[in-house]
Design a protein around this motif. Sequence first.
Motif, PDB file in Angstrom:
ATOM      1  N   UNK A  44       7.934   5.875  29.305  1.00  0.00           N
ATOM      2  CA  UNK A  44       6.930   6.090  28.092  1.00  0.00           C
ATOM      3  C   UNK A  44       6.867   4.978  27.292  1.00  0.00           C
ATOM      4  N   UNK A  45       5.598   4.639  26.795  1.00  0.00           N
ATOM      5  CA  UNK A  45       5.532   3.574  26.052  1.00  0.00           C
ATOM      6  C   UNK A  45       4.385   3.687  25.046  1.00  0.00           C
ATOM      7  N   UNK A  46       4.671   3.073  23.960  1.00  0.00           N
ATOM      8  CA  UNK A  46       3.389   2.804  22.999  1.00  0.00           C
ATOM      9  C   UNK A  46       3.133   1.539  22.731  1.00  0.00           C
ATOM     10  N   UNK A  47       1.909   1.353  22.383  1.00  0.00           N
ATOM     11  CA  UNK A  47       1.126   0.093  22.521  1.00  0.00           C
ATOM     12  C   UNK A  47      -0.097  -0.096  23.326  1.00  0.00           C
ATOM     13  N   UNK A  48      -0.953  -0.835  23.083  1.00  0.00           N
ATOM     14  CA  UNK A  48      -2.160  -1.176  23.807  1.00  0.00           C
ATOM     15  C   UNK A  48      -1.730  -1.757  25.014  1.00  0.00           C
ATOM     16  N   UNK A  49      -1.835  -1.385  26.258  1.00  0.00           N
ATOM     17  CA  UNK A  49      -1.538  -1.736  27.573  1.00  0.00           C
ATOM     18  C   UNK A  49      -0.087  -2.073  27.778  1.00  0.00           C
ATOM     19  N   UNK A  50       0.604  -1.248  26.980  1.00  0.00           N
ATOM     20  CA  UNK A  50       2.225  -1.525  27.042  1.00  0.00           C
ATOM     21  C   UNK A  50       2.848  -1.451  28.330  1.00  0.00           C
ATOM     22  N   UNK A  51       2.279  -0.553  29.280  1.00  0.00           N
ATOM     23  CA  UNK A  51       2.822  -0.210  30.660  1.00  0.00           C
ATOM     24  C   UNK A  51       2.712  -1.766  31.444  1.00  0.00           C
TER      25      UNK A  51
END
Length: 301
Positions: A82-89
């Motif tokens: 699980x990640x936070x931020x634009x296009x962090x994946x």
Amino acid sequence: MKMAACRWLVPSVQGLLLCILALHLCVQDPLATAEHSAAANASVAANASVAANASVAANASVAANASVNSTEETSLTCQSFQCSGERCYQDEAHANETVTCHNETYCELYRFSSTNYTARCSSACGTEMCRTNSSVSTQQCALDCCGSPLCLQLNASSYGDVPPATVPPTTTTTTTPRAPPRNGKVCAAFSCHGEGCFKGKKSVARCIVGHDFCEMKKMGLNYMAGCSRACKAAKPVCAGGMKAACYQECCPATLKASCLKLDGKVHVNSAGQVTPAPLLKLMACGVVLLLNYRVSASLWG
């Protein structure tokens, strides 16, 4: 004369007895031969039966082993984070964060918002996909869903999830991507379709810093579970016959295991919520007491 005749008869009787004995032996040998042949045939048949049974048992054992091996090979491994931020994946560190799925048959990358993404196991690809007819939705949707081990591409360009064209800066710096810090807490993380599909789910994900709660949302017949920022956002709470998106469960995350019960009942923890009703009642009581005091003072004054 009589003695001479007797002497002549003795050799004749002996010869007759020898002939009878020879005939008896000739008759008995074929019977013995037949009995020996029958015994040999019975032995051959028994050996053939034993060989056939051994072959069948061996084939059954091979088939059973093949079935077991086939079952073991059906386990699916997916990226899980699980990640936070634009296009962090797209951070390379996420590619090594994996989980073995339990009963789920798909890997899914789900976007809750433009800055909140979750990769996990999924029971079905029934959720609305973000990309349809060359257009990309900005709402809650699945960016990727596939059915083979570690199949998520985790690439914004392949999903069409790219920012508007901008003028590139004159200088660039290369930085090593790092996974967002974790707080050590875990939550159940999955998505599934169908009434009660969440029961028995075992897939979990480690929460990032700032996500201190576990939640399970219901959207029609789709259920999604994962880490959450706060239970105070758990509105509306699911009720019987409710069709709109709602919260089935929300609770404070723990370090050992997911706090979600996944029993089909509504469990929404109100920790962190500040409800105005008690404060208003307290203030109203204070005003009444103050007025009562002033009235009493004026009467006795």
